[in-house]
Write a protein that holds these residues in place. Structure first.
Motif, PDB file in Angstrom:
ATOM      1  N   ARG A 264       4.623  -0.818   7.601  1.00 20.51           N
ATOM      2  CA  ARG A 264       4.910  -1.389   6.278  1.00 20.51           C
ATOM      3  C   ARG A 264       3.753  -2.264   5.779  1.00 20.51           C
ATOM      4  O   ARG A 264       3.972  -3.207   5.022  1.00 20.51           O
ATOM      5  CB  ARG A 264       6.214  -2.175   6.284  1.00 20.51           C
ATOM      6  N   GLN A 265       2.528  -1.923   6.194  1.00 20.86           N
ATOM      7  CA  GLN A 265       1.378  -2.707   5.754  1.00 20.86           C
ATOM      8  C   GLN A 265       1.071  -2.493   4.268  1.00 20.86           C
ATOM      9  O   GLN A 265       0.423  -3.329   3.636  1.00 20.86           O
ATOM     10  CB  GLN A 265       0.134  -2.355   6.590  1.00 20.86           C
ATOM     11  N   ALA A 266       1.539  -1.376   3.709  1.00 18.32           N
ATOM     12  CA  ALA A 266       1.152  -1.045   2.334  1.00 18.32           C
ATOM     13  C   ALA A 266       2.042  -1.781   1.330  1.00 18.32           C
ATOM     14  O   ALA A 266       1.573  -2.610   0.551  1.00 18.32           O
ATOM     15  CB  ALA A 266       1.198   0.458   2.129  1.00 18.32           C
ATOM     16  N   GLY A 267       3.332  -1.479   1.351  1.00 17.41           N
ATOM     17  CA  GLY A 267       4.235  -2.184   0.445  1.00 17.41           C
ATOM     18  C   GLY A 267       4.594  -3.510   1.083  1.00 17.41           C
ATOM     19  O   GLY A 267       4.324  -3.730   2.242  1.00 17.41           O
TER      20      GLY A 267
ATOM     21  N   TYR B 167       0.082  -5.790  -4.228  1.00 21.37           N
ATOM     22  CA  TYR B 167       1.186  -4.817  -4.293  1.00 21.37           C
ATOM     23  C   TYR B 167       2.305  -5.370  -5.177  1.00 21.37           C
ATOM     24  O   TYR B 167       2.828  -4.670  -6.056  1.00 21.37           O
ATOM     25  CB  TYR B 167       1.729  -4.501  -2.897  1.00 21.37           C
TER      26      TYR B 167
ATOM     27  N   ARG C  30       4.095  -3.855  -8.536  1.00 25.83           N
ATOM     28  CA  ARG C  30       5.540  -3.619  -8.634  1.00 25.83           C
ATOM     29  C   ARG C  30       6.162  -4.294  -9.867  1.00 25.83           C
ATOM     30  O   ARG C  30       7.248  -3.927 -10.281  1.00 25.83           O
ATOM     31  CB  ARG C  30       6.232  -4.109  -7.357  1.00 25.83           C
TER      32      ARG C  30
ATOM     33  N   ALA D  45       4.948   6.137   0.707  1.00 28.08           N
ATOM     34  CA  ALA D  45       6.084   6.968   0.293  1.00 28.08           C
ATOM     35  C   ALA D  45       7.288   6.380   1.011  1.00 28.08           C
ATOM     36  O   ALA D  45       7.186   5.308   1.612  1.00 28.08           O
ATOM     37  CB  ALA D  45       5.855   8.415   0.699  1.00 28.08           C
ATOM     38  N   ASP D  46       8.414   7.054   0.983  1.00 33.30           N
ATOM     39  CA  ASP D  46       9.581   6.583   1.737  1.00 33.30           C
ATOM     40  C   ASP D  46      10.130   7.734   2.565  1.00 33.30           C
ATOM     41  O   ASP D  46       9.851   8.901   2.264  1.00 33.30           O
ATOM     42  CB  ASP D  46      10.665   6.042   0.789  1.00 33.30           C
TER      43      ASP D  46
ATOM     44  N   GLY E 280      17.023  -0.804  -0.737  1.00 34.50           N
ATOM     45  CA  GLY E 280      17.056   0.326   0.199  1.00 34.50           C
ATOM     46  C   GLY E 280      17.684   1.537  -0.477  1.00 34.50           C
ATOM     47  O   GLY E 280      18.212   1.423  -1.600  1.00 34.50           O
TER      48      GLY E 280
ATOM     49  N   TYR F  90      21.547   7.633   6.221  1.00 34.51           N
ATOM     50  CA  TYR F  90      21.643   7.315   4.791  1.00 34.51           C
ATOM     51  C   TYR F  90      22.478   8.342   4.044  1.00 34.51           C
ATOM     52  O   TYR F  90      23.243   8.004   3.137  1.00 34.51           O
ATOM     53  CB  TYR F  90      20.237   7.203   4.175  1.00 34.51           C
TER      54      TYR F  90
ATOM     55  N   SER G  39      14.597   4.832  12.950  1.00 29.72           N
ATOM     56  CA  SER G  39      14.962   3.414  12.857  1.00 29.72           C
ATOM     57  C   SER G  39      16.380   3.152  13.332  1.00 29.72           C
ATOM     58  O   SER G  39      16.676   2.085  13.846  1.00 29.72           O
ATOM     59  CB  SER G  39      14.825   2.946  11.411  1.00 29.72           C
TER      60      SER G  39
ATOM     61  N   HIS H  81       8.533  -3.617  14.443  1.00 32.79           N
ATOM     62  CA  HIS H  81       9.208  -3.020  13.287  1.00 32.79           C
ATOM     63  C   HIS H  81       8.358  -3.416  12.087  1.00 32.79           C
ATOM     64  O   HIS H  81       7.307  -4.034  12.250  1.00 32.79           O
ATOM     65  CB  HIS H  81      10.653  -3.537  13.195  1.00 32.79           C
TER      66      HIS H  81
HETATM   67  O1  1CP Z   1       3.597   0.254   4.195  1.00 30.05           O
HETATM   68  C1  1CP Z   1       4.520   0.857   3.637  1.00 30.05           C
HETATM   69  O2  1CP Z   1       5.380   0.308   2.928  1.00 30.05           O
HETATM   70  C2  1CP Z   1       4.519   2.333   3.900  1.00 30.05           C
HETATM   71  C3  1CP Z   1       5.518   3.131   3.174  1.00 30.05           C
HETATM   72  C4  1CP Z   1       6.966   3.101   3.672  1.00 30.05           C
HETATM   73  C5  1CP Z   1       7.488   3.549   4.898  1.00 30.05           C
HETATM   74  C6  1CP Z   1       6.712   4.028   6.095  1.00 30.05           C
HETATM   75  C7  1CP Z   1       8.064   2.691   2.871  1.00 30.05           C
HETATM   76  C8  1CP Z   1       7.955   2.146   1.522  1.00 30.05           C
HETATM   77  N1  1CP Z   1       9.227   2.951   3.573  1.00 30.05           N
HETATM   78  C9  1CP Z   1       8.902   3.454   4.814  1.00 30.05           C
HETATM   79  C10 1CP Z   1       9.804   3.902   5.881  1.00 30.05           C
HETATM   80  C11 1CP Z   1      11.255   3.599   5.817  1.00 30.05           C
HETATM   81  N2  1CP Z   1      12.071   3.525   4.723  1.00 30.05           N
HETATM   82  C12 1CP Z   1      12.056   3.459   6.977  1.00 30.05           C
HETATM   83  C13 1CP Z   1      11.535   3.579   8.381  1.00 30.05           C
HETATM   84  C14 1CP Z   1      10.877   2.320   8.856  1.00 30.05           C
HETATM   85  C15 1CP Z   1      11.760   1.103   8.959  1.00 30.05           C
HETATM   86  O3  1CP Z   1      12.717   1.129   9.748  1.00 30.05           O
HETATM   87  O4  1CP Z   1      11.465   0.144   8.243  1.00 30.05           O
HETATM   88  C16 1CP Z   1      13.367   3.220   6.555  1.00 30.05           C
HETATM   89  C17 1CP Z   1      14.589   3.003   7.432  1.00 30.05           C
HETATM   90  C18 1CP Z   1      13.384   3.271   5.127  1.00 30.05           C
HETATM   91  C19 1CP Z   1      14.552   3.133   4.251  1.00 30.05           C
HETATM   92  C20 1CP Z   1      14.256   2.135   3.196  1.00 30.05           C
HETATM   93  N3  1CP Z   1      13.599   2.422   2.031  1.00 30.05           N
HETATM   94  C21 1CP Z   1      14.502   0.750   3.235  1.00 30.05           C
HETATM   95  C22 1CP Z   1      15.182   0.044   4.395  1.00 30.05           C
HETATM   96  C23 1CP Z   1      16.359  -0.838   4.063  1.00 30.05           C
HETATM   97  C24 1CP Z   1      17.740  -0.240   4.021  1.00 30.05           C
HETATM   98  O5  1CP Z   1      18.479  -0.590   3.066  1.00 30.05           O
HETATM   99  O6  1CP Z   1      18.150   0.502   4.936  1.00 30.05           O
HETATM  100  C25 1CP Z   1      13.974   0.205   2.050  1.00 30.05           C
HETATM  101  C26 1CP Z   1      13.964  -1.226   1.608  1.00 30.05           C
HETATM  102  C27 1CP Z   1      13.415   1.283   1.292  1.00 30.05           C
HETATM  103  C28 1CP Z   1      12.690   1.221  -0.017  1.00 30.05           C
HETATM  104  C29 1CP Z   1      11.227   1.054   0.202  1.00 30.05           C
HETATM  105  N4  1CP Z   1      10.444   1.931   0.914  1.00 30.05           N
HETATM  106  C30 1CP Z   1       9.130   1.494   0.915  1.00 30.05           C
HETATM  107  C31 1CP Z   1       9.099   0.284   0.167  1.00 30.05           C
HETATM  108  C32 1CP Z   1       7.849  -0.521  -0.118  1.00 30.05           C
HETATM  109  C33 1CP Z   1      10.404   0.018  -0.273  1.00 30.05           C
HETATM  110  C34 1CP Z   1      10.858  -1.164  -1.105  1.00 30.05           C
HETATM  111  C35 1CP Z   1      10.759  -0.850  -2.552  1.00 30.05           C
HETATM  112  C36 1CP Z   1      10.415  -2.050  -3.350  1.00 30.05           C
HETATM  113  O7  1CP Z   1       9.203  -2.350  -3.480  1.00 30.05           O
HETATM  114  O8  1CP Z   1      11.362  -2.655  -3.861  1.00 30.05           O
END
Ligand code: 1CP
Length: 339
Positions: free
Chosen positions: A24-27, A33, A37, A72-73, A90, A148, A203, A315
């Motif tokens: 999650r280094q990107a978002g 960032y 947003r 991406a997600d 999420g 999900y 996860s 994580h």
């Molecule tokens: O650095 C990065 O952010 C890389 C891109 C990335 C990755 C690898 C995002 C962006 N999401 C993920 C993976 C992801 N998404 C996982 C696996 C890793 C982990 O366990 O954290 C999971 C379970 C998700 C599901 C998801 N999508 C969540 C988790 C919370 C929940 O309610 O279960 C969330 C918050 C999202 C949305 C999302 N995905 C990514 C971002 C930056 C965001 C937040 C959107 C925003 O900016 O509001």
């Protein structure tokens, strides 16, 4: 190609220094960032290869990370299967899958329909990133995606999902089969577009017992990893909060296992002598500031053998992480003198 520390660590070759990147280094915590947003939704950012490539590379402008993960997600490829969802923040699925009819309604998409915008982002990031930086593709593990799709959103301990697994194991099996086929195609497309390695995020791995995991989940994960392995792209398998399953995960075909902070990663590394390990500082430690982060990093480096170790958190980075803590982590890893 061979000068990528990440790839050397994944094949457990000698490295002059351990590679480092942060999940999650990107978002999340970078101010640049957050500024993006304010004017763009997450979907708009990740849906535009140009913007998504920019976001993927933002952390590398600040820190000398050894990998860039594509922005991406895990949900990104699912619209191709006919799944509708939103982020709040999420994933929230419009029509959760709870029956055979729900599984039958999922499309079996052609590989090129699976998030083509992400595939283009991978190609762009690979083109722009320095040669010594590895570009990481990723997907959600079938079970974590099913979490999900069945539950409808992220909920503590996913009770609806667990009830569904108990009541409808055959329907779950069909769902996981469709997801593993689609995710294999998706990761192969990312590898063909230039991803140097791929990470499968499981996860929500730890929700079932070992016996149920073996029976219901393992065969699908095995098939996904085997199929992707045919391309030769190195595979990292991220497992969270599943101490009872870890040794079973380490038998799956992946070059590296990424473990959370609850795991004794040094002991795991000794047990899994043919695997690389990734991790595993507690993301909350970084909230404790620079000194706490430095101590945790030094302790990790002292305990874990350099060869086959990719430094990361256990994580994802937490949104409120102070940037100074990330700096302290980078500095500790770069200062280490490897004999
Ligand atoms: O650095 C990065 O952010 C890389 C891109 C990335 C990755 C690898 C995002 C962006 N999401 C993920 C993976 C992801 N998404 C996982 C696996 C890793 C982990 O366990 O954290 C999971 C379970 C998700 C599901 C998801 N999508 C969540 C988790 C919370 C929940 O309610 O279960 C969330 C918050 C999202 C949305 C999302 N995905 C990514 C971002 C930056 C965001 C937040 C959107 C925003 O900016 O509001």
């Amino acid at each position: 190609m061979n000068d990528k520390l990440m790839l050397k660590a994944l094949t457990r070759e000698h490295v002059p220094r351990r590679p480092l990147w942060i999940m999650r280094q990107a978002g999340r915590c970078l101010p640049e960032y957050r500024a993006m947003r304010e004017t763009h939704s997450f979907k708009a950012l990740s849906g535009s290869p140009k913007l998504a490539a920019d976001v993927s590379l933002l952390p590398l402008r600040r820190y000398p990370f050894d990998a860039a993960i594509v922005f991406a997600d895990i949900m990104s490829p699912l619209p191709a299967l006919g799944v509708q969802f939103d982020f709040a923040p999420g994933p929230v699925v419009a029509d959760p899958i709870r029956s055979q009819a729900g599984v039958d309604a999922l499309r079996d998409p052609d590989a090129e329909c699976l998030a083509p915008e992400v595939i283009e982002t991978v190609a762009r990031v690979r083109e722009i990133a320095p040669d010594d930086v590895a570009v990481l593709g990723f997907c959600g593990a079938p079970w974590t995606l099913a979490a999900y799709l069945v539950e409808g959103r992220g909920v503590k301990d996913f009770p609806t999902l667990r009830a569904f697994a108990a009541a409808e194991p055959g329907v779950l099996d069909g769902l996981l089969a469709k997801l593993s086929t689609a995710m294999a195609d998706y990761l192969i497309a990312q590898a063909n577009a230039g991803a140097d390695a791929v990470q499968v995020f499981d996860s929500w791995a730890g929700l079932l017992s070992l016996a149920d995991w073996e029976r219901l989940i393992r065969p699908h994960l095995q098939r996904l990893l085997d199929t992707v392995g045919e391309t030769g792209v190195p595979r990292i398998l991220f497992v969270q909060n599943a101490p009872h399953l870890l040794d079973a995960y380490a038998k799956l075909p992946a070059e590296a296992i990424s473990v959370d902070w609850r795991t004794d990663i040094a002991a795991a590394q000794r047990r899994w002598s043919d695997r690389a390990v990734q991790g595993n500082i507690d993301p909350a430690v970084l909230l404790g500031g620079e000194d706490a982060t430095r101590r945790a990093a030094q302790d990790l480096l002292a305990r874990v053998e350099t060869r086959g170790h990719i430094v990361n958190l256990g994580h994802g980075l937490l949104p409120e992480t102070p940037l100074a803590s990330i700096g302290a982590l980078v500095e500790a890893v770069h200062r280490e003198v490897v004999p």
